[in-house]
Design an enzyme around this catalytic site. Structure first.
Site, PDB file in Angstrom:
ATOM      1  N   SER A  61       0.795  -1.230   0.000  1.00 31.92           N
ATOM      2  CA  SER A  61       0.000   0.000   0.000  1.00 31.92           C
ATOM      3  C   SER A  61       0.824   1.275   0.000  1.00 31.92           C
ATOM      4  CB  SER A  61      -0.958   0.008   1.195  1.00 31.92           C
ATOM      5  OG  SER A  61      -2.068  -0.829   0.947  1.00 31.92           O
ATOM      6  N   LYS A  64       0.074   3.666  -2.699  1.00 28.06           N
ATOM      7  CA  LYS A  64      -0.956   4.711  -2.604  1.00 28.06           C
ATOM      8  C   LYS A  64      -0.356   6.106  -2.448  1.00 28.06           C
ATOM      9  CE  LYS A  64      -4.741   1.883  -0.732  1.00 28.06           C
ATOM     10  NZ  LYS A  64      -4.124   0.592  -0.373  1.00 28.06           N
ATOM     11  N   SER A 125      -6.087   3.506   4.438  1.00 28.91           N
ATOM     12  CA  SER A 125      -5.589   2.757   3.284  1.00 28.91           C
ATOM     13  C   SER A 125      -6.707   2.008   2.564  1.00 28.91           C
ATOM     14  CB  SER A 125      -4.494   1.771   3.713  1.00 28.91           C
ATOM     15  OG  SER A 125      -3.720   1.353   2.617  1.00 28.91           O
TER      16      SER A 125
END
Length: 466
Positions: A61, A64, A125
């Site tokens: 993640s 991101k 997230s």
């Protein structure tokens, strides 16, 4: 101001000593436990520590961060607005109810603003929220991924794995990464492996593809994110917030960054931390890109493939403590400093035959604390202002830039962006004006020079008689 240096330049190197403020000496054998780690000064991009930083790995993640960059850029450019509603497709609504992934509940019959979904991305997230915003901005997740990769090249994250792989006839991203042929590759907006998207992976990517970033690339992305859009930390530093409060879908979003004060793990609190992004998949292990500010100094860290959730944070704290305790920003050259050997510059065709010069500003750098370090500096004059003998041509205005002074740390240093010379250069300016002399004055100087030359010749001849 942009200066173009002419063919003629003067390059003189002097050594001098810079005495640092008294402090603790840098640890001689600092070694983090994580496989991959990097420590960077967030102001200059100077690398203060690195370990295995060029091997591309799945960042999970932490991907991101690029999605957040493009979201904030789209808001800044007016492509979208914070209060704009975001359509939710049937697929994203279904995906958001997958409790095996980090998500907030989304429905097709409810309105969600860009701000709401962005907060769920930056704090929790949320994967479906990220994909919904990607579709809003670019029209499809595939087109958003194209933007991600183009922006990665623009920001200097390095070479694209797929492009390098094509040169060697390799199609599989995992094989390309193992060969270390590039630095990054984005295949979706979330950081999940495409295999978890149930066939709904972005067009132009493979069903089994994964995202990749080296630690250096991740640090470079974080460097641009916190400098280009510092407001990202306003949201990333929120320890918890309720999404869709007062509805049946309300969920308390606990920030996955457990180093923030106010999260569920108080033993991991580290007050200076205010961001940035965690990541975990089976392939990636436990990752964290962190940032913290203390006494006016901001650091960025990246830890990848840590063994546990706790270790990615404890190793980050060790890196940050090492950075704050061992390095500080020091002034190397003060503003209005006379540079040895360049206190004055000769002037031709002016009412005065020289002009004093000094530095327009100070030069600072993040340096190891304690002891003395040797520096060198070079002076380069703007060739367009000089004659063939290296003299300044009048007229000269007070404050006019006539060259640059560049400082180099001879102990060796590296930066995320090139050699960092732009952070260590300062303009050299004229301290006073020199008007151009009139034609009569120039003529008399010429006559005086002519007779002076004759007198010197006669004197030398007479001296030779005796």
């Amino acid at each position: 101001m942009i200066k173009r240096m002419g063919i003629f330049s003067l390059l003189v190197v002097f050594s001098f000593m810079s005495v640092f403020s008294v402090g603790s000496h840098a640890e001689a054998s600092f070694e983090p436990n994580a496989d991959t780690a990097i420590l960077v000064d967030a102001d200059t991009g100077k690398i203060l520590y690195e370990k295995n930083v060029d091997q591309p790995l799945p960042p999970a993640s932490m991907t991101k961060m690029m999605s957040e960059y493009l979201i904030l850029e789209a808001v800044h450019n007016g492509e979208i607005s914070w209060d704009q509603t975001v359509p939710i497709s049937d697929y994203l609504a279904e995906m958001s109810h997958n409790q095996g992934l980090s998500n907030v509940m989304l429905r097709t019959d409810r309105d969600y603003t860009v701000k709401e979904l962005y907060e769920s991305v930056a704090i929790y997230s949320a994967n479906a929220s990220t994909m919904a915003l990607a579709e809003l901005i670019a029209g499809s997740t595939g087109q958003f991924v194209e933007r991600m990769n183009e922006k990665g090249k623009e920001l200097g994250l390095g070479k694209l794995l797929r492009e390098e792989g094509e040169q060697y006839g390799i199609d599989n991203l995992e094989e390309i990464a193992a060969e270390d042929l590039g630095d990054f590759q984005f295949v979706n907006s979330t950081g999940l492996p495409n295999s978890l998207l149930n066939g709904n992976h972005p067009e132009g990517t493979g069903a089994d593809d994964d995202n990749y970033m080296s630690a250096r690339a991740a640090a470079t992305l974080a460097f641009h994110l916190v400098n280009d859009f510092p407001e990202v930390l306003d949201t990333a530093s929120i320890p918890e917030k309720v999404f869709q409060e007062g509805t049946s879908d309300a969920i308390n979003m606990q920030n996955w960054n457990w180093m923030l004060e106010g999260t569920m793990y108080g033993d991991l609190d580290y007050a200076p931390v205010d961001g940035l992004k965690t990541g975990f998949t089976n392939a990636a292990g436990y990752c964290f890109t962190g940032t913290a500010e203390k006494d006016g100094q901001r650091l960025i860290t990246v830890v990848m493939k840590a063994d546990s959730e706790h270790e990615r944070f404890t190793e980050t704290e060790r890196l940050m403590e090492y950075g704050f305790n061992s390095f500080s920003k020091q002034e190397i050259i003060s503003a209005n400093t006379d540079i040895e050997g360049y206190e004055t510059i000769e002037v031709v065709r002016g009412k005065e035959d020289e002009v004093s010069v000094s530095t327009a500003d100070s030069v600072s750098s993040v340096l190891p604390n304690g002891g003395e370090e040797e520096y060198s500096y070079s002076v380069e004059l703007d060739g367009e202002l000089l004659d063939e003998e290296g003299r300044l041509l009048a007229p000269i205005e007070e404050g006019q830039v006539i060259g640059t002074v560049t400082v180099e740390y001879t102990g060796g240093e590296s930066y995320l962006q090139g050699d960092g010379a732009d952070q260590r250069s300062v303009d050299l300016v004229a301290n006073e004006s020199v008007e151009k002399a009139g034609w009569f004055a120039l003529m008399m100087r010429g006559i005086g020079g002519f007779f002076s030359g004759i007198w010197i010749t006669v004197a030398d001849t007479v001296r030779g008689w005796f």
